[in-house]
Design a protein around this motif. Structure first.
Motif, PDB file in Angstrom:
ATOM      1  N   LEU A  91       0.806  -1.222  -0.051  1.00 22.71           N
ATOM      2  CA  LEU A  91      -0.126  -0.032   0.052  1.00 22.71           C
ATOM      3  C   LEU A  91       0.942   1.428  -0.165  1.00 22.71           C
ATOM      4  O   LEU A  91       0.427   2.160  -0.682  1.00 22.71           O
ATOM      5  CB  LEU A  91      -0.859   0.001   1.167  1.00 22.71           C
ATOM      6  N   ARG A  92       1.892   1.208   0.716  1.00 22.46           N
ATOM      7  CA  ARG A  92       2.829   2.433   0.765  1.00 22.46           C
ATOM      8  C   ARG A  92       4.257   1.878   1.093  1.00 22.46           C
ATOM      9  O   ARG A  92       4.424   0.842   1.885  1.00 22.46           O
ATOM     10  CB  ARG A  92       2.375   3.395   1.852  1.00 22.46           C
ATOM     11  N   ASN A  93       5.338   2.692   0.887  1.00 23.65           N
ATOM     12  CA  ASN A  93       6.726   2.269   1.182  1.00 23.65           C
ATOM     13  C   ASN A  93       7.608   3.439   0.923  1.00 23.65           C
ATOM     14  O   ASN A  93       7.258   4.437   0.079  1.00 23.65           O
ATOM     15  CB  ASN A  93       6.973   1.083   0.277  1.00 23.65           C
ATOM     16  N   GLY A  94       8.671   3.504   1.553  1.00 21.95           N
ATOM     17  CA  GLY A  94       9.670   4.554   1.542  1.00 21.95           C
ATOM     18  C   GLY A  94      10.767   3.979   0.685  1.00 21.95           C
ATOM     19  O   GLY A  94      10.692   2.935  -0.197  1.00 21.95           O
ATOM     20  N   SER A  95      11.868   4.541   0.982  1.00 23.57           N
ATOM     21  CA  SER A  95      13.392   4.017  -0.071  1.00 23.57           C
ATOM     22  C   SER A  95      14.087   3.881   0.897  1.00 23.57           C
ATOM     23  O   SER A  95      14.537   4.995   1.546  1.00 23.57           O
ATOM     24  CB  SER A  95      13.195   4.852  -1.308  1.00 23.57           C
ATOM     25  N   LEU A  96      15.129   3.134   0.575  1.00 25.49           N
ATOM     26  CA  LEU A  96      16.493   3.174   1.281  1.00 25.49           C
ATOM     27  C   LEU A  96      17.485   3.608   0.292  1.00 25.49           C
ATOM     28  O   LEU A  96      18.593   4.155   0.697  1.00 25.49           O
ATOM     29  CB  LEU A  96      16.726   1.675   1.456  1.00 25.49           C
ATOM     30  N   GLY A 133      -2.133  -7.783   7.953  1.00 24.29           N
ATOM     31  CA  GLY A 133      -1.478  -6.603   7.894  1.00 24.29           C
ATOM     32  C   GLY A 133      -0.117  -6.489   8.258  1.00 24.29           C
ATOM     33  O   GLY A 133       0.243  -7.398   9.108  1.00 24.29           O
ATOM     34  N   GLU A 134       0.652  -5.664   7.530  1.00 29.34           N
ATOM     35  CA  GLU A 134       2.115  -5.584   7.788  1.00 29.34           C
ATOM     36  C   GLU A 134       2.243  -4.225   7.958  1.00 29.34           C
ATOM     37  O   GLU A 134       2.076  -3.443   6.991  1.00 29.34           O
ATOM     38  CB  GLU A 134       2.833  -6.512   6.848  1.00 29.34           C
ATOM     39  N   VAL A 135       2.730  -3.635   9.231  1.00 30.39           N
ATOM     40  CA  VAL A 135       3.038  -2.125   9.291  1.00 30.39           C
ATOM     41  C   VAL A 135       4.769  -2.322   9.798  1.00 30.39           C
ATOM     42  O   VAL A 135       5.258  -3.141  10.705  1.00 30.39           O
ATOM     43  CB  VAL A 135       2.362  -1.450  10.286  1.00 30.39           C
ATOM     44  N   SER A 136       5.582  -1.493   8.933  1.00 32.22           N
ATOM     45  CA  SER A 136       6.879  -2.109   9.070  1.00 32.22           C
ATOM     46  C   SER A 136       7.958  -0.661   8.892  1.00 32.22           C
ATOM     47  O   SER A 136       7.490   0.190   8.195  1.00 32.22           O
ATOM     48  CB  SER A 136       7.471  -3.013   8.401  1.00 32.22           C
ATOM     49  N   LYS A 137       9.191  -0.895   9.134  1.00 37.45           N
ATOM     50  CA  LYS A 137       9.982   0.260   8.403  1.00 37.45           C
ATOM     51  C   LYS A 137      10.250  -0.033   7.015  1.00 37.45           C
ATOM     52  O   LYS A 137       9.697  -0.895   6.535  1.00 37.45           O
ATOM     53  CB  LYS A 137      11.299  -0.240   9.111  1.00 37.45           C
ATOM     54  N   VAL A 138      10.640   0.810   6.307  1.00 33.47           N
ATOM     55  CA  VAL A 138      10.719   0.493   4.780  1.00 33.47           C
ATOM     56  C   VAL A 138      11.159  -0.884   4.221  1.00 33.47           C
ATOM     57  O   VAL A 138      11.800  -1.713   5.035  1.00 33.47           O
ATOM     58  CB  VAL A 138      12.123   1.455   4.248  1.00 33.47           C
ATOM     59  N   ASN A 139      10.578  -1.093   3.215  1.00 33.34           N
ATOM     60  CA  ASN A 139      10.715  -2.656   2.694  1.00 33.34           C
ATOM     61  C   ASN A 139      11.570  -2.690   1.477  1.00 33.34           C
ATOM     62  O   ASN A 139      11.104  -1.837   0.586  1.00 33.34           O
ATOM     63  CB  ASN A 139       9.099  -3.277   2.544  1.00 33.34           C
ATOM     64  N   ASP A 140      12.256  -3.496   1.561  1.00 32.56           N
ATOM     65  CA  ASP A 140      13.382  -3.690   0.393  1.00 32.56           C
ATOM     66  C   ASP A 140      13.289  -5.088   0.109  1.00 32.56           C
ATOM     67  O   ASP A 140      14.232  -5.952   0.954  1.00 32.56           O
ATOM     68  CB  ASP A 140      14.694  -3.091   0.435  1.00 32.56           C
ATOM     69  N   ASP A 141      12.527  -5.894  -0.796  1.00 27.53           N
ATOM     70  CA  ASP A 141      12.538  -7.338  -1.063  1.00 27.53           C
ATOM     71  C   ASP A 141      13.734  -7.838  -1.838  1.00 27.53           C
ATOM     72  O   ASP A 141      13.976  -8.874  -2.075  1.00 27.53           O
ATOM     73  CB  ASP A 141      11.247  -7.788  -1.779  1.00 27.53           C
TER      74      ASP A 141
END
Length: 227
Positions: free
Chosen positions: A72-77, A184-192
């Motif tokens: 749904l939403r994500n930041g970026s490293l 549901g997953e709520v987390s820090k930025v995700n980088d698969d």
């Protein structure tokens, strides 16, 4: 995986998500033709891999080893000064369908049973060499600190959650007989691409056989905008 299988799963799970009273953002409904017309203003969706995600972890048996996701939403490293330091996903697990044992190097996440059946999570601490530890597992579940034996299979009923910290191995699946689970997953930025450490040598994204045209594009399939 065959594209026809992926198309069917997306259509089925659109209905399942809606049945739980959850509304998806507008980009969930973009068609492949829509994506050809989306300009650079939609690059946050493209570059942060928001949207539909279906994986069999390269094992070729989605019903046994697989997971259905929507980011749904994500930041970026990688983007300097990125304001979003967090991410949110929906995951759907079928009965006895295993999301295999893995941990994250950097990401802390809350896994929340949003509705449906019961979610089982198997837990191990990790050793420095990446092996499973025999040490007790220390976790927080809905604000309660818990110390559990290695290999504990914790059951989360609808509404319950667990906090998973970096280096904590976890595998999960919907409990047999309880029905599929909306997670549901709520987390820090995700980088698969860089932050997953699977216990076994498996992949994150499937190889797709295009036996029909896509109903929706997956999050790693968006075309770049061309002026």
């Amino acid at each position: 995986m065959k594209r026809s299988e992926i198309n069917k799963l997306i259509k089925e799970n659109e209905e399942f998500i809606a049945s739980k009273g959850f509304h998806l953002p507008p980009f969930a409904h973009f068609t492949p033709e829509d994506w050809k017309k989306k300009n650079q203003n939609f690059d946050e969706i493209r570059h942060r891999m928001l949207g539909w995600d279906v994986t069999d972890y390269g094992m070729g048996d989605f019903e046994k080893i697989g997971l259905f996701l929507f980011t749904l939403r994500n930041g970026s490293l990688k983007e300097e000064g990125c304001a979003k330091t967090y991410a949110e996903k929906l995951l759907i697990s079928n009965e006895n369908q295993i999301a295999p044992m893995h941990f994250h190097f950097h990401k802390t996440e809350d896994i929340i049973n949003r509705g449906g059946g019961n979610l089982i999570i198997e837990l191990y601490e990790s050793e420095e060499d990446g092996s499973l530890s025999a040490k007790d597992v220390v976790v927080s579940t809905d604000g309660q600190l818990r110390i559990l034996p290695a290999g504990t299979k914790l059951v989360l009923t609808p509404g319950e959650s667990i906090t998973l910290t970096p280096g904590l191995y976890h595998a999960f699946w919907a409990e047999k007989g309880s029905g599929k689970v909306l997670i549901g997953e709520v987390s820090k930025v995700n980088d698969d691409l860089t932050d997953n450490r699977f216990y076994e040598n498996i992949g994150r994204f499937p190889t797709i056989e295009d036996d029909e045209v896509p109903y929706r594009l997956l999050c790693n399939e968006y075309p770049e905008y061309k002026k």
